[in-house]
Design a protein around this motif. Sequence first.
Motif, mmCIF file in Angstrom:
data_model
loop_
_atom_site.group_PDB
_atom_site.id
_atom_site.type_symbol
_atom_site.label_atom_id
_atom_site.label_comp_id
_atom_site.label_asym_id
_atom_site.label_seq_id
_atom_site.Cartn_x
_atom_site.Cartn_y
_atom_site.Cartn_z
ATOM 1 N N PRO A 1 2.195 -10.053 11.148
ATOM 2 C CA PRO A 1 1.788 -8.792 11.775
ATOM 3 C C PRO A 1 0.317 -8.505 11.512
ATOM 4 O O PRO A 1 -0.292 -9.072 10.609
ATOM 5 C CB PRO A 1 2.685 -7.758 11.080
ATOM 6 N N GLY A 2 -0.250 -7.623 12.325
ATOM 7 C CA GLY A 2 -1.628 -7.222 12.116
ATOM 8 C C GLY A 2 -2.542 -7.418 13.303
ATOM 9 O O GLY A 2 -3.679 -6.961 13.311
ATOM 10 N N GLY A 3 -2.060 -8.135 14.338
ATOM 11 C CA GLY A 3 -2.862 -8.260 15.546
ATOM 12 C C GLY A 3 -3.797 -9.438 15.603
ATOM 13 O O GLY A 3 -4.457 -9.662 16.620
ATOM 14 N N LEU A 4 -3.896 -10.214 14.524
ATOM 15 C CA LEU A 4 -4.792 -11.385 14.526
ATOM 16 C C LEU A 4 -4.104 -12.652 15.016
ATOM 17 O O LEU A 4 -4.731 -13.700 15.145
ATOM 18 C CB LEU A 4 -5.348 -11.618 13.112
ATOM 19 N N ASN A 5 -2.788 -12.554 15.266
ATOM 20 C CA ASN A 5 -2.004 -13.696 15.769
ATOM 21 C C ASN A 5 -2.065 -14.907 14.845
ATOM 22 O O ASN A 5 -2.174 -16.048 15.297
ATOM 23 C CB ASN A 5 -2.455 -14.084 17.188
ATOM 24 N N VAL A 6 -2.007 -14.657 13.532
ATOM 25 C CA VAL A 6 -2.005 -15.738 12.544
ATOM 26 C C VAL A 6 -0.578 -16.262 12.408
ATOM 27 O O VAL A 6 0.337 -15.513 12.067
ATOM 28 C CB VAL A 6 -2.524 -15.239 11.183
ATOM 29 N N LYS A 7 -0.400 -17.545 12.655
ATOM 30 C CA LYS A 7 0.934 -18.146 12.563
ATOM 31 C C LYS A 7 1.271 -18.494 11.119
ATOM 32 O O LYS A 7 0.419 -18.956 10.359
ATOM 33 C CB LYS A 7 1.010 -19.404 13.430
#
Length: 236
Positions: free
Chosen positions: A139-145
């Motif tokens: 989560p958080g909007g940075l789209n870190v997988k």
Amino acid sequence: LSLAGSQSIELRIDRDIHWHYKESLPYHPNALTLHTYDAQGGVLHEGTFYSVGGGFVVTEAEAQSPAALAAGPAVPFPFENAAELLVIAEREKVSIAEIMLRNECVARSEQEVRDGLDRIWSAMSSCIDRGLHQEGVLPGGLNVKRRAAKIREALEERERSKTADPLIAMDWINVWALAVNEENAAGGKVVTAPTNGAAGVVPAVLRYYDRFCGGTQRGRHTFLLTAAAICSLYKR
């Protein structure tokens, strides 16, 4: 919200939480001010709290009084820096872990201290296991997988194939730390050690000790008590 387990109040995030992105209180930027109101809207109480790192919260009164922050039961072996800690260990002919244990036992029994250490390790270990099996985007909007689960699968496949790799233990340490960091980023239950930013390191080293060194309960206690001494110096 249930206040003190007895009084329920309505909390609406959109109405009751106000973010002041461009303001910073002088003592510390991680600040939260709480206001409580009566039915007519009058202020019953307000207080400001600071999250200063390492899981510690300081009130406004404590922030204005360094003596209040330092208050607490007198310990048999106080130390302000690593040099003093080493002098105590040499003088008393005891380990750093034993110094910390004796200091902790001022406030609670030895059994309570050791039970607490077991609870800390249990929480850390569970965090590793959860992180190793979660996939998706943080989560958080940075789209870190998330990466820990795929790395775990690759390491398990290498072990099944019996590929000779003397450094695979280091790869496991890295993925265990990553698993905790990803759980941290996802808002999971973590143990600060000494801060959330470094929370993966201590659990990963302890898991290495358990898996590759035949870890024992007493050994885990020694490790955590020693780490606590070092981390307390970082915090200071």
